[in-house]
Design an enzyme around this catalytic site. Sequence first.
Site, PDB file in Angstrom:
ATOM      1  N   TRP A   1       0.727  -1.176  -0.077  1.00  0.00           N
ATOM      2  CA  TRP A   1       0.157  -0.026  -0.155  1.00  0.00           C
ATOM      3  C   TRP A   1       0.562   1.285   0.387  1.00  0.00           C
ATOM      4  O   TRP A   1       0.551   1.952  -0.722  1.00  0.00           O
ATOM      5  CB  TRP A   1      -0.948   0.050   0.900  1.00  0.00           C
TER       6      TRP A   1
ATOM      7  N   LYS B   1     -12.184  -1.688   8.049  1.00  0.00           N
ATOM      8  CA  LYS B   1     -10.606  -2.464   9.185  1.00  0.00           C
ATOM      9  C   LYS B   1     -11.364  -3.037  10.329  1.00  0.00           C
ATOM     10  O   LYS B   1     -12.342  -4.115  11.100  1.00  0.00           O
ATOM     11  CB  LYS B   1      -9.542  -2.042   9.463  1.00  0.00           C
TER      12      LYS B   1
ATOM     13  N   ASP C   1      -1.117   6.682   6.539  1.00  0.00           N
ATOM     14  CA  ASP C   1      -2.227   5.787   6.240  1.00  0.00           C
ATOM     15  C   ASP C   1      -2.265   4.794   7.662  1.00  0.00           C
ATOM     16  O   ASP C   1      -1.546   4.180   7.904  1.00  0.00           O
ATOM     17  CB  ASP C   1      -1.996   4.833   5.004  1.00  0.00           C
TER      18      ASP C   1
END
Length: 360
Positions: A102, A196, A172
């Site tokens: 990511w 999440k 992030d």
Amino acid sequence: MKRAYNFNAGPSALPLEVLQKAQAELVDFKGSGMSLMELSHRSKEYDAVHEEAQSLLRELLNIPENYDVLFLQGGASLQFSMVPMNFLAEGQVANYVLTGAWSDKALKEAKKVGQTHIAASTKESKYKSIPSFDEIKLSENPAYLHITSNNTIYGTQWADFPTLDNVDLIADMSSDILSRTFDVNKFSLIYAGAQKNLGPSGVTVVILKKDLLSRIPENLPTMLDYRTHTENNSLYNTPPTFGIYMLSLVLNWAKELGGVQKIQQINEQKASILYNVIDESEGFYSAHALPGSRSNMNVTFTLPSDELSKEFLAGAKEAGFVGLNGHRSIGGCRASIYNAVPVETCEALREYMISFKEKH
């Protein structure tokens, strides 16, 4: 009703109490005669939900008043582009620490906007660890330093965060926000997809230091300009109202549980249950992440052979475990143990792992 042992990496487990609350209010939200999904985003009923979600997030994460709390769409992936579009000025360099897929994707998007620099990377060691602070080498004229706090695919996590002088730290935190205590003041911007730990997919939380707004260039597309959303309280267009409602329910659940400090204790307990099985298996199970960099959210591990891994996963599925397949890019197994995954679910996996090892 039998609930699955849900280890999905995202969208992932939600607290049962939250689902039951949403179920009870689904058709008639607080006597309105409508579902929350049917309410106008300009209504007083929805406005109360919106404000409560912001207030609870501020309370739980101890977010100072000089930060805006935004509810956006497009996931963390859109933030990969919005961050450099808003804060990478001409003549500056966007710095990135690469710790997984990511962060690599975030860097790829920044390259389309302007100059970039890899300040540190563990790619050559297959992302088995987090770089030390000493390994981070900033470029000249850094616009910001971007990190990914937890790496779902490789199972690594920053244990602490660097303190920077005169350089904005951007993170992030999609896969570990609300899972542990941390100092928001270290960061200029935090973003996180909700799917999440915060709620269902479709909502992205952004925590933005107000000082940054003066750096945003003119003539950005309206929806990609953070000022659009700060000036309109995330209501410039129709927000994902049901997702924000679910977020508020999750935040209420977290508060009632004892807040982030209590959640962190539970998450550490869950992680230790699984890592102890791995470490005590005499090599039958091998953790991908090195000690000191191991994630408390995503426990990644392999077995001695692909054949055993397939048998392990097939048996787990029969036993009611869901989502234990490792990411397709590295294989193996992955147990995602986000906030809503109960301790009992991790204990059940421990027993299955022990019995599978003994059988083989």
